[in-house]
Design a protein around this motif. Structure first.
Motif, PDB file in Angstrom:
ATOM      1  N   GLN A 155      45.734  27.937  42.538  1.00  0.00           N
ATOM      2  CA  GLN A 155      44.371  27.759  43.047  1.00  0.00           C
ATOM      3  C   GLN A 155      44.295  27.509  44.552  1.00  0.00           C
ATOM      4  O   GLN A 155      43.413  28.059  45.232  1.00  0.00           O
ATOM      5  N   VAL A 207      37.310  27.023  43.598  1.00  0.00           N
ATOM      6  CA  VAL A 207      37.991  27.791  42.555  1.00  0.00           C
ATOM      7  C   VAL A 207      38.202  26.882  41.357  1.00  0.00           C
ATOM      8  O   VAL A 207      38.796  25.806  41.473  1.00  0.00           O
ATOM      9  N   THR A 244      34.260  34.995  35.840  1.00  0.00           N
ATOM     10  CA  THR A 244      34.934  35.244  37.108  1.00  0.00           C
ATOM     11  C   THR A 244      34.093  36.184  37.969  1.00  0.00           C
ATOM     12  O   THR A 244      33.286  36.957  37.469  1.00  0.00           O
ATOM     13  N   ASP A 253      35.064  31.362  42.761  1.00  0.00           N
ATOM     14  CA  ASP A 253      35.678  32.179  41.715  1.00  0.00           C
ATOM     15  C   ASP A 253      36.329  31.248  40.695  1.00  0.00           C
ATOM     16  O   ASP A 253      36.444  30.035  40.919  1.00  0.00           O
ATOM     17  N   ASN A 254      36.732  31.811  39.584  1.00  0.00           N
ATOM     18  CA  ASN A 254      37.493  31.116  38.554  1.00  0.00           C
ATOM     19  C   ASN A 254      38.767  31.884  38.269  1.00  0.00           C
ATOM     20  O   ASN A 254      38.803  33.117  38.378  1.00  0.00           O
TER      21      ASN A 254
END
Length: 282
Positions: free
Chosen positions: A112, A123, A145, A201-202
């Motif tokens: 991350q 994130v 995402t 984001d993921n």
């Protein structure tokens, strides 16, 4: 041009109800076991704690391989204010979060932190849920995402699992920081960050093991949680993050969820929320 730094602070809030053994596991998994460890740990004690937990915090600080900054509030001020106190003491722009009873996988921050160092403001990641044994999963949270998908989903549900996030301190501060809002202070922060233009984001991969304690589903329901839900939805509408139609939908759907029987709430959560609204998967 200088390479972006990956030095970061780890922010851990602790309060009197936390189990000392769980705190030790959260700390060691997020510091000693990381392939990219934090440069410092900011450990926030939210109000008085018992002797066992106090002794545990002392041992962790004394034995830590990285510097530990102790922040102590004389009274219990709640999670939002505790995190605000901790953020003010973080030395680094990048900050990782973990709760005092969860577990970080060894490659979590190596995955991350470079994404935030590379330009993102926040994130999150997927999570595996467990009850007593961290190696026995009872569920998985699969996040959305991509900026567009996250922003769209955020108009119905929290798009990030709070214990998984790594963010830029300046982006949190630019959005106004944490504000008390029941159990939804994290969702409210993330909404304001998105509204302020945060780049997010993921990571789909579960990078955190999340402890599902006794009463977890009961706490998601009830009149108090419904009042918090209404306050959140009004706030989102007020800043223009949701439309009037989305507000009504959220009040009806999410509000009803607060009053269904706990067993139904558990099933609904698994199907509609834990898997990002995509429905059940095999």
């Amino acid at each position: 041009m200088a390479e972006p730094t990956t030095a970061f602070s780890l922010l851990i809030p602790v309060y009197r109800a936390d189990d000392p053994a769980h705190v030790v596991r959260a700390f060691t998994s997020s510091v000693q076991e990381q392939t990219l460890p934090p440069a410092e740990v900011v450990l926030v004690q939210d109000g008085p704690v018992g002797e066992a937990l106090a002794a545990t915090l002392e041992l962790l600080a004394d034995g830590s391989p990285v510097p530990v900054v102790r922040v102590t509030s004389p009274t219990n001020v709640g999670l939002a204010q505790a995190l605000t106190l901790g953020l003010a003491r973080c030395s680094h722009e990048i900050v990782g979060r973990i709760d005092a009873d969860d577990v970080s996988l060894p490659h979590r921050f190596a995955t991350q932190v470079p994404l935030v160092a590379g330009g993102l403001d926040l994130v999150g990641s997927g999570m595996v849920e467990f009850e007593d044994d961290e190696d026995v999963a009872v569920g998985t949270r699969v996040p959305r995402t991509g900026q567009a998908a996250i922003e769209a989903y955020a108009r119905f549900h929290d798009p990030f699992s709070h214990p998984t996030v790594v963010y830029r301190r300046s982006a949190v501060e630019a959005a106004g920081g944490y504000e008390p809002l029941g159990r939804m202070e994290d969702y409210w922060l993330f909404v304001r960050m998105l509204e302020a233009g945060a780049r997010v984001d993921n990571v789909v991969e579960p990078l955190v093991r999340y402890r599902v304690g006794e009463g977890a589903y009961a706490r998601r329901g009830g009149r108090e949680q419904w009042r918090t839900e209404v306050a959140l939805q009004r706030a989102m509408l007020r800043i223009g993050f949701t439309s009037r139609g989305q507000y009504v939908r959220n009040i009806v759907v999410r509000g009803t969820y607060r009053f269904v029987p706990e067993g139904v709430r558990r099933v609904a959560y698994r199907i509609l929320i834990a898997r990002g609204g995509r429905g059940a998967r095999r």
